[in-house]
Design an enzyme around this catalytic site. Sequence first.
Site, PDB file in Angstrom:
ATOM      1  N   GLY A 161      20.681  -9.026 -15.536  1.00  0.00           N
ATOM      2  CA  GLY A 161      21.260  -7.691 -15.309  1.00  0.00           C
ATOM      3  C   GLY A 161      22.673  -7.556 -15.857  1.00  0.00           C
ATOM      4  O   GLY A 161      23.407  -6.646 -15.495  1.00  0.00           O
ATOM      5  N   LYS A 215      35.990  -0.652 -23.111  1.00  0.00           N
ATOM      6  CA  LYS A 215      36.873  -1.130 -22.041  1.00  0.00           C
ATOM      7  C   LYS A 215      38.299  -1.318 -22.556  1.00  0.00           C
ATOM      8  O   LYS A 215      39.266  -0.986 -21.871  1.00  0.00           O
ATOM      9  CB  LYS A 215      36.319  -2.446 -21.482  1.00  0.00           C
ATOM     10  CG  LYS A 215      34.963  -2.270 -20.787  1.00  0.00           C
ATOM     11  CD  LYS A 215      34.293  -3.615 -20.555  1.00  0.00           C
ATOM     12  CE  LYS A 215      32.927  -3.467 -19.913  1.00  0.00           C
ATOM     13  NZ  LYS A 215      32.142  -4.715 -19.933  1.00  0.00           N
TER      14      LYS A 215
HETATM   15  N1  HSE Z   1      27.169  -5.289 -20.271  1.00  0.00           N
HETATM   16  C1  HSE Z   1      28.425  -5.416 -19.615  1.00  0.00           C
HETATM   17  C2  HSE Z   1      28.899  -6.848 -19.757  1.00  0.00           C
HETATM   18  C3  HSE Z   1      28.271  -5.056 -18.165  1.00  0.00           C
HETATM   19  O1  HSE Z   1      28.095  -7.711 -20.136  1.00  0.00           O
HETATM   20  O2  HSE Z   1      30.056  -7.112 -19.516  1.00  0.00           O
HETATM   21  C4  HSE Z   1      29.554  -4.838 -17.469  1.00  0.00           C
HETATM   22  O3  HSE Z   1      30.311  -3.812 -18.024  1.00  0.00           O
END
Ligand code: HSE
Length: 437
Positions: free
Chosen positions: A188, A206
């Site tokens: 997940g 981000k």
């Molecule tokens: N896909 C993102 C990661 C999930 O692997 O960091 C969290 O933002």
Amino acid sequence: MLKVVKIGLLGLGTVGGGTVNVLERNSQEISRRCGYQIVVSKACARDMSRARICSTDSLQLTSNPDDIINDPEIQIVVELMGGEEPAKSLILAALANGKHVITANKALIATHGNELFAAAASNKVILAYESAIAGGIPIVKALREGLSANKIEWLAGIINGTGNFILTEMRDKGSAFEDVLKQAQQLGYAEADPTFDVEGIDAAHKLCILASLAFGMPLNFERVYTEGISKVTPLDLTYAEELGYRIKHLGVARKTDDGVEMRVHPTLVPKKRLLANVDGVMNAVLVKGNAVGATMYYGPGAGADATASAVVADIVDICRQLEISSDQYLAPLGFLSEQLKDLPNVSIEQVKTAFYLRLSVLDKPGVMAAITAILANNGISIEAALQKEIEQHGANTQVILLTGSVVEQLLVSALAEIESLDSTTGPAVRIRVESLQ
Ligand code: HSE
């Protein structure tokens, strides 16, 4: 008797399920902190028959998001659907209905955050997004509140758990890229579209938000230079180790006299740095403030409970502000909205870093001399060198060099000269190096 705050969830997947679980498991502690009993009254899910990681016994499930955004009893809407639409329209509608909104949707904040924050302000509600960056790490709070005394000089972070997990497993177990990616999806961690993870787009979303929080500027996603990890080879992971470095996928934002650099790319980091030792799904953000110096924030960057920890922290934060006037809400990026200032962009060609170079060349006299002459003529110093016998791309030797600090466009033109030598048998590999000091 505690007052009740009703929450509506848009999305009941990994993070939605985690949010229900964390709220249930820690309900007393959370109420002791915020003074309210928090009740998830409704959740909207696309596929009603899907197995859930949380109990849905006390929830009203719906497949129609309007049931949530138009419910007069729901004060806080939590958007965990991801993607641009319908998430954006639903958030705007919820804000217009006077609901506070929490979102983990970094893509949406990075690309439409300026508009969404303005909509929250004009509707006198809060739009919170701690869970959008670095999973469970309270980095928004750190930048917005904890470091508010500082001028932030730069920050550098491992901000995609999937990418870090893949690089770590490839390095430690020699695992194949595709196998580790599958594992990350099962756990997940990965985005619905995993190219967002492996091509650096998720990290760029981000980083864009972190840069705005750090430097007090509007969100400028299109200015983030983005490279993913899909071209990082086991060979380069090994050679970097031999040179005393690790390859990490970093997001770097730096304020210079010329403006702001925002870039996401694989980076060699000296092994002795804390950031080089952040492995697996863990994330970390190193922030250099002019008063505090270097500070680092470390924790799980993805996963159900870890991300839910940040979502619930936003719920607590909103509850704490429910009874104050909206003009006292904390500004979403920590700087008063009218004080946000755009800063000039420093393009990747203008950025100055050291480089790791891997050159595929023929093993014959004079090859090394020709390469070093080109670098010297361009004023590029060599800090370390390795030579490896290997049959690859028709070459029989790989020359690995660490350069001194150089403006990128100068390095690119020197490499073009090196690639045009008769003794060069393939394209050069180049990876930026950061000392993080
Ligand atoms: N896909 C993102 C990661 C999930 O692997 O960091 C969290 O933002």
